[in-house]
Design a protein around this motif. Structure first.
Motif, PDB file in Angstrom:
ATOM      1  N   ALA A 186      -1.658   2.496  -3.889  1.00  0.00           N
ATOM      2  CA  ALA A 186      -2.971   2.916  -3.241  1.00  0.00           C
ATOM      3  C   ALA A 186      -4.281   2.189  -3.949  1.00  0.00           C
ATOM      4  O   ALA A 186      -4.128   2.110  -5.009  1.00  0.00           O
ATOM      5  N   CYS A 188      -3.529   3.509   3.384  1.00  0.00           N
ATOM      6  CA  CYS A 188      -2.554   3.526   2.194  1.00  0.00           C
ATOM      7  C   CYS A 188      -1.976   4.938   2.555  1.00  0.00           C
ATOM      8  O   CYS A 188      -1.009   4.878   2.505  1.00  0.00           O
ATOM      9  N   ALA A 189      -2.536   5.801   2.996  1.00  0.00           N
ATOM     10  CA  ALA A 189      -1.894   7.230   3.301  1.00  0.00           C
ATOM     11  C   ALA A 189      -0.914   7.140   4.356  1.00  0.00           C
ATOM     12  O   ALA A 189       0.111   7.716   4.450  1.00  0.00           O
ATOM     13  N   SER A 193      -8.278   3.904   2.430  1.00  0.00           N
ATOM     14  CA  SER A 193      -7.507   5.394   2.243  1.00  0.00           C
ATOM     15  C   SER A 193      -6.776   5.579   3.473  1.00  0.00           C
ATOM     16  O   SER A 193      -5.536   6.148   3.370  1.00  0.00           O
ATOM     17  N   ALA A 225       0.886  -1.152   0.002  1.00  0.00           N
ATOM     18  CA  ALA A 225      -0.117  -0.001   0.041  1.00  0.00           C
ATOM     19  C   ALA A 225       0.818   1.307   0.164  1.00  0.00           C
ATOM     20  O   ALA A 225       0.497   2.213  -0.283  1.00  0.00           O
ATOM     21  N   SER A 226       2.005   1.037   0.269  1.00  0.00           N
ATOM     22  CA  SER A 226       2.976   2.049   0.482  1.00  0.00           C
ATOM     23  C   SER A 226       3.372   2.467  -1.180  1.00  0.00           C
ATOM     24  O   SER A 226       3.756   3.807  -1.353  1.00  0.00           O
ATOM     25  N   ALA A 236       2.285   5.005   3.126  1.00  0.00           N
ATOM     26  CA  ALA A 236       2.913   5.758   2.353  1.00  0.00           C
ATOM     27  C   ALA A 236       3.711   7.218   2.900  1.00  0.00           C
ATOM     28  O   ALA A 236       4.901   6.929   2.702  1.00  0.00           O
TER      29      ALA A 236
END
Length: 295
Positions: free
Chosen positions: A148, A156-157, A153, A144-145, A160
Motif C-alpha cells: 500500500a 489499496c484497500a 487508501s 497495490a494488493s 488487497a
C-alpha cells in the motif's frame, strides 16, 4: 489474425469493465484467440463499439457490477446468447486519490464497492457457469494488493481485499474443478493513470518510486500477458514479470513506504496543498454518473 490453437478457441469468456482501457484490450486479445467475448460494464455505446471492433462473436451487456440482481440477469443473457462462460475476468475497477480525510466518504466507499464487492458479485453471478464448464476466474489485482502507498487508501484497500477474496474463493471451488487466478499489475497506460498524472501529488508519488516500479506499461502488452495466463489457468499472473519478486519481500514493504513517505510528503505539502482528485479517468466518471442515476 485469430489464433485457433488457443485453449480459448470456441469458448465463451466474460470480461467486466470492458468499455475501455485494460478491459477493452483484454477483450481484443481474447477474441483474437477465437473465443466468444461478453463485454460487461457501464456505457452501452462504448461497449458496443469495442464489441464491433473484435474479430469474433461478441456481446455487449450494460450492467453495474455492484448490482447483483442486474449482474445475475446479465449472466443469464450471456449464457443464452453466447453459451456458458469457461472463463470470467473480474476487471471492473475505479480509483480516486488524495489525503484520506479530504476524500468524499461516499466516493471512497464506492471504490470498495466496485473493486471488491463488484468482484464478489461477478463471481456469485457466474460461478454456476464455471462449475458447469470447470472454468477459470481471473481477479485483476495490483501491486497495490502487495504494497500500500499513501494518497490511494481506497484503491489499496479494495485491491488487497480483492486479492484476499480470490485466495479464499480458490480454496472453496478447487474441488469443483474451477481454478482462480490473481493478476498483479503495475502502472498501466489507461485513462485512469493518465488522469492521475494530472495531479501533482500523484505524479510525484510515482516519480519517486524506484525506476522499475514507476514505469508505465503499454496496455496491449499487459493484456497479452494476462491472456497467456488465462489460457494456462495460472494461479498468479504478473505484468510485468518482475512483480513476482515482490511477493517474498512483501512484509518488508510497509516500513520502506513509511520511511519514504515521512520524508517526501512534508516536502510535497510545503510546495502546494495536496488535492483530492475525485473519481479518476473516464471510467471513474462514467461510474459516478451511473451510480447517481441508479441511486
Amino acid at each position: 489474425m485469430r489464433s485457433r490453437s488457443s485453449p480459448l478457441a470456441g469458448r465463451t469468456v466474460a470480461v467486466t469493465g470492458a468499455a475501455r482501457g485494460l478491459g477493452a484490450a483484454l477483450s481484443h486479445e481474447i477474441s483474437r484467440r477465437g473465443a466468444r467475448v461478453a463485454l460487461l460494464g457501464h456505457e452501452k455505446a462504448a461497449l458496443e463499439t469495442v464489441a464491433e471492433s473484435l474479430p469474433g462473436p461478441a456481446l455487449a451487456v450494460e450492467v453495474d457490477v455492484t448490482d447483483l440482481v442486474a449482474l445475475v440477469a446479465a449472466a443469464h443473457t450471456v449464457r443464452a446468447r453466447l453459451g456458458r462462460p469457461s472463463a470470467v475476468v473480474a476487471n471492473a475497477g475505479i480509483s480516486e486519490g488524495g489525503p484520506f480525510l479530504a476524500s468524499d466518504p461516499a466516493a471512497w466507499r464506492r471504490v470498495i464497492d466496485v473493486n471488491l464487492t463488484g468482484s464478489a458479485h461477478t463471481a456469485r453471478a457466474f460461478l454456476p457457469d464455471l462449475f458447469d464448464t470447470a472454468g477459470y476466474f481471473l481477479q485483476i489485482a495490483s501491486l497495490a494488493s502487495i504494497g500500500a502507498v499513501p494518497l490511494m487508501s481506497s484503491y489499496c484497500a479494495s485491491k488487497a481485499g480483492a486479492e484476499a477474496f480470490a485466495h479464499a474463493l480458490r480454496t472453496e471451488v478447487a474441488h469443483r474443478g474451477v481454478a482462480v487466478g490473481i493478476a498483479y499489475l503495475n502502472w498501466t497506460d489507461t485513462d485512469m493513470i493518465r488522469d492521475a498524472d494530472q495531479y501533482a501529488a500523484l505524479r510525484e508519488l510515482r516519480a519517486h518510486m524506484p525506476p522499475p516500479v514507476r514505469r508505465v506499461h503499454d496496455v496491449e502488452t499487459v493484456a497479452a500477458r494476462l491472456v497467456r495466463g488465462l489460457e494456462r489457468r495460472r494461479t498468479a499472473v504478473y505484468a510485468p514479470a518482475w512483480l513476482r519478486l515482490t511477493q517474498p519481500v512483501r512484509a518488508a514493504l510497509p516500513p520502506v513506504v513509511l520511511r519514504v513517505s515521512r520524508r517526501r510528503l512534508p516536502r510535497m505539502e510545503a510546495a502546494q496543498p495536496i488535492e483530492y482528485t475525485g473519481p479518476l479517468g473516464a471510467g471513474g466518471l462514467a461510474d459516478q454518473v451511473a451510480s447517481r442515476r441508479n441511486a
